[in-house]
Design a protein around this motif. Structure first.
Motif, PDB file in Angstrom:
ATOM      1  N   THR A  83      -9.046   4.314  -3.952  1.00  0.00           N
ATOM      2  CA  THR A  83      -8.574   4.594  -2.841  1.00  0.00           C
ATOM      3  C   THR A  83      -9.345   3.524  -1.700  1.00  0.00           C
ATOM      4  O   THR A  83     -10.591   3.241  -1.868  1.00  0.00           O
ATOM      5  CB  THR A  83      -8.830   5.972  -2.085  1.00  0.00           C
ATOM      6  OG1 THR A  83     -10.245   6.247  -2.228  1.00  0.00           O
ATOM      7  CG2 THR A  83      -7.996   6.803  -2.613  1.00  0.00           C
ATOM      8  N   ALA A 143     -11.934  10.505   6.438  1.00  0.00           N
ATOM      9  CA  ALA A 143     -11.389  10.461   4.940  1.00  0.00           C
ATOM     10  C   ALA A 143     -11.962  11.643   4.176  1.00  0.00           C
ATOM     11  O   ALA A 143     -11.256  11.992   3.081  1.00  0.00           O
ATOM     12  CB  ALA A 143     -12.259   9.161   4.294  1.00  0.00           C
ATOM     13  N   LEU A 160       0.628  -1.103   0.006  1.00  0.00           N
ATOM     14  CA  LEU A 160       0.058   0.104   0.229  1.00  0.00           C
ATOM     15  C   LEU A 160       0.780   1.317   0.102  1.00  0.00           C
ATOM     16  O   LEU A 160       2.032   1.079   0.426  1.00  0.00           O
ATOM     17  CB  LEU A 160      -0.852  -0.056   1.308  1.00  0.00           C
ATOM     18  CG  LEU A 160      -1.894  -1.361   1.509  1.00  0.00           C
ATOM     19  CD1 LEU A 160      -2.586  -0.913   2.860  1.00  0.00           C
ATOM     20  CD2 LEU A 160      -2.950  -1.185   0.430  1.00  0.00           C
ATOM     21  N   GLN A 165      -6.659   7.322   3.767  1.00  0.00           N
ATOM     22  CA  GLN A 165      -6.785   6.708   2.643  1.00  0.00           C
ATOM     23  C   GLN A 165      -5.495   6.249   2.022  1.00  0.00           C
ATOM     24  O   GLN A 165      -4.429   6.724   2.170  1.00  0.00           O
ATOM     25  CB  GLN A 165      -7.326   7.860   1.552  1.00  0.00           C
ATOM     26  CG  GLN A 165      -8.775   8.552   1.946  1.00  0.00           C
ATOM     27  CD  GLN A 165      -9.261   9.562   1.060  1.00  0.00           C
ATOM     28  OE1 GLN A 165      -9.269   9.252  -0.252  1.00  0.00           O
ATOM     29  NE2 GLN A 165      -9.745  10.587   1.335  1.00  0.00           N
ATOM     30  N   PHE A 166      -5.492   4.902   1.509  1.00  0.00           N
ATOM     31  CA  PHE A 166      -4.607   3.929   1.113  1.00  0.00           C
ATOM     32  C   PHE A 166      -4.791   3.832  -0.392  1.00  0.00           C
ATOM     33  O   PHE A 166      -6.047   3.303  -0.742  1.00  0.00           O
ATOM     34  CB  PHE A 166      -4.532   2.998   1.798  1.00  0.00           C
ATOM     35  CG  PHE A 166      -3.605   3.383   3.333  1.00  0.00           C
ATOM     36  CD1 PHE A 166      -2.455   3.345   3.321  1.00  0.00           C
ATOM     37  CD2 PHE A 166      -4.851   3.685   4.333  1.00  0.00           C
ATOM     38  CE1 PHE A 166      -2.098   3.723   4.836  1.00  0.00           C
ATOM     39  CE2 PHE A 166      -4.461   3.888   5.513  1.00  0.00           C
ATOM     40  CZ  PHE A 166      -2.909   3.930   5.861  1.00  0.00           C
ATOM     41  N   LEU A 167      -3.955   3.599  -1.130  1.00  0.00           N
ATOM     42  CA  LEU A 167      -3.652   3.070  -2.421  1.00  0.00           C
ATOM     43  C   LEU A 167      -2.973   1.679  -2.649  1.00  0.00           C
ATOM     44  O   LEU A 167      -2.050   1.453  -2.140  1.00  0.00           O
ATOM     45  CB  LEU A 167      -3.099   3.640  -3.597  1.00  0.00           C
ATOM     46  CG  LEU A 167      -3.688   5.293  -3.768  1.00  0.00           C
ATOM     47  CD1 LEU A 167      -2.816   6.317  -4.874  1.00  0.00           C
ATOM     48  CD2 LEU A 167      -4.917   5.231  -4.437  1.00  0.00           C
ATOM     49  N   SER A 181       0.464   5.565   1.118  1.00  0.00           N
ATOM     50  CA  SER A 181      -0.850   6.615   1.843  1.00  0.00           C
ATOM     51  C   SER A 181      -1.165   7.671   0.764  1.00  0.00           C
ATOM     52  O   SER A 181      -0.208   8.109   0.201  1.00  0.00           O
ATOM     53  CB  SER A 181      -0.071   6.997   3.011  1.00  0.00           C
ATOM     54  OG  SER A 181      -0.895   8.223   3.569  1.00  0.00           O
ATOM     55  N   ALA A 182      -2.397   7.869   0.621  1.00  0.00           N
ATOM     56  CA  ALA A 182      -2.790   8.954  -0.250  1.00  0.00           C
ATOM     57  C   ALA A 182      -3.041  10.338   0.439  1.00  0.00           C
ATOM     58  O   ALA A 182      -3.177  11.258  -0.112  1.00  0.00           O
ATOM     59  CB  ALA A 182      -3.995   8.679  -0.955  1.00  0.00           C
ATOM     60  N   ILE A 217     -10.522   3.095   1.961  1.00  0.00           N
ATOM     61  CA  ILE A 217     -10.754   4.054   3.189  1.00  0.00           C
ATOM     62  C   ILE A 217     -10.594   3.099   4.392  1.00  0.00           C
ATOM     63  O   ILE A 217     -11.357   2.197   4.546  1.00  0.00           O
ATOM     64  CB  ILE A 217     -12.022   4.578   3.000  1.00  0.00           C
ATOM     65  CG1 ILE A 217     -12.138   5.701   1.892  1.00  0.00           C
ATOM     66  CG2 ILE A 217     -12.157   5.601   4.417  1.00  0.00           C
ATOM     67  CD1 ILE A 217     -13.466   6.353   1.782  1.00  0.00           C
TER      68      ILE A 217
END
Length: 322
Positions: free
Chosen positions: A208, A215, A8, A221-223, A10-11, A210
């Motif tokens: 993303t 959020a 992952l 939020q992660f990718l 982090s966004a 959540i």
């Protein structure tokens, strides 16, 4: 049994590293969006009844593991009784361990093996976490549609992660952390295939995931950046990597730390209820000795408030260490 490491990024900012329950909830939500609510309910029920095996870890900095602090502290006590008088006190040695919230695979090996005295201060690299506050401004004139109202300042709690390494000269250097991962374990079957396909689609679409509150403010939020299948051997001891509701483990030979969670029901009309329930989990970083197979170590239970709809996910990913 199939094991995967899910990478992952982090966004945005994070308030805490998501635990295995948040990941299960987020995956179930995405599963329902793609396969429908009925199919998602069937999946959750199958996990609850152990007709499907699914184990998840918390989110960690990429290639790092939670520090088994209690197990390592017990080692220090045993070393002290063998070595007699020590120049460095047990308290100071344990303080060295507590600096390290997450350690690499070599650090785990140092803890499991009988190294030289002072091994705890030679564990590098490691990641430490600290709490911080992020200043935000709420524009009241925009919120209420009235010109001239002043901006209202407030703070949002965030989590700061620092990776500490040794440079070529043996000096410590610190840097930020932006890459993360969690671990996924499932049996051979449709549910595992579906969830892996779902994660692959999230990666391809750049959608993303959540994994926490706020959020809408760009936090938690992660990718999904990739997936890697990993092979894990059987072991005599396992590092608990998530929030574990124990089922078939050897309590007397395990080194356990408890985490107690307060649960309250929420309704749109009434907000948070005053009714409370407390659930205790075995926290990540505990060292587990199995009583039966790894698929029998943890369990899920029905929600104390919404028993017909929700479950409390307690099947944590266990990583072999010895």
């Amino acid at each position: 049994m199939r094991n995967y490491k899910i990478m992952l990024s982090s966004a945005g900012g994070i308030t805490q590293l998501p635990d295995s329950q948040k990941i299960f909830g987020a995956l179930t939500t995405k599963y329902a969006e793609s396969r429908g609510d009925e199919k998602a309910s069937e999946m959750v029920k199958a996990v609850l009844e152990k007709r499907v095996h699914l184990a998840l870890s918390n989110v960690f900095p990429l290639d790092y593991f939670p520090m088994p602090l209690d197990y390592a502290s017990d080692r220090l006590v045993r070393e002290g009784s063998r070595e007699g008088d020590e120049e460095v006190s047990l308290k100071e040695r344990r303080a060295e361990l507590k600096k390290r919230d997450y350690i690499g695979k070599q650090g785990l090996k140092s803890i499991m093996e009988m190294g030289k005295p002072g091994w705890e201060s030679s564990i590098f690299p490691y990641v430490k976490k600290t709490d911080a506050q992020q200043l935000r401004a709420s524009i009241e004139s925009t919120l209420y549609g009235m010109e001239g109202l002043e901006a209202r300042l407030y703070t949002v709690p965030t989590l700061q992660l620092q990776e500490v390494r040794l440079d070529r000269n043996g000096k410590q250097e610190a840097g930020g952390v932006s890459e993360f991962c969690f671990y996924f374990q499932g049996d051979e079957g449709e549910t595992t295939d579906d969830l892996l396909k779902l994660l692959g689609k999230l990666q391809r679409d750049g959608a993303t995931l959540i994994l926490g509150k706020r959020a809408s403010q760009g936090l938690n939020q992660f990718l999904v950046e990739g997936m890697e299948e990993i092979r894990l051997p059987q072991a005599s001891r396992y590092l608990n990597m998530g929030m574990l509701l124990p089922d078939q483990i050897n309590f007397s030979r395990s080194t356990l730390r408890l985490f107690t969670s307060e649960r309250r029901p929420f309704s749109v009309m009434g907000g948070w209820s005053c009714q409370k329930q407390f659930i205790s989990f075995i926290d990540c970083g505990s060292v587990i000795v199995l009583q039966k197979g790894i698929e029998q170590a943890g369990k899920c239970i029905r929600s104390p408030f919404y028993a017909n709809r929700d479950i409390v996910f307690g099947s944590a990913f266990l990583y072999p260490i010895l």
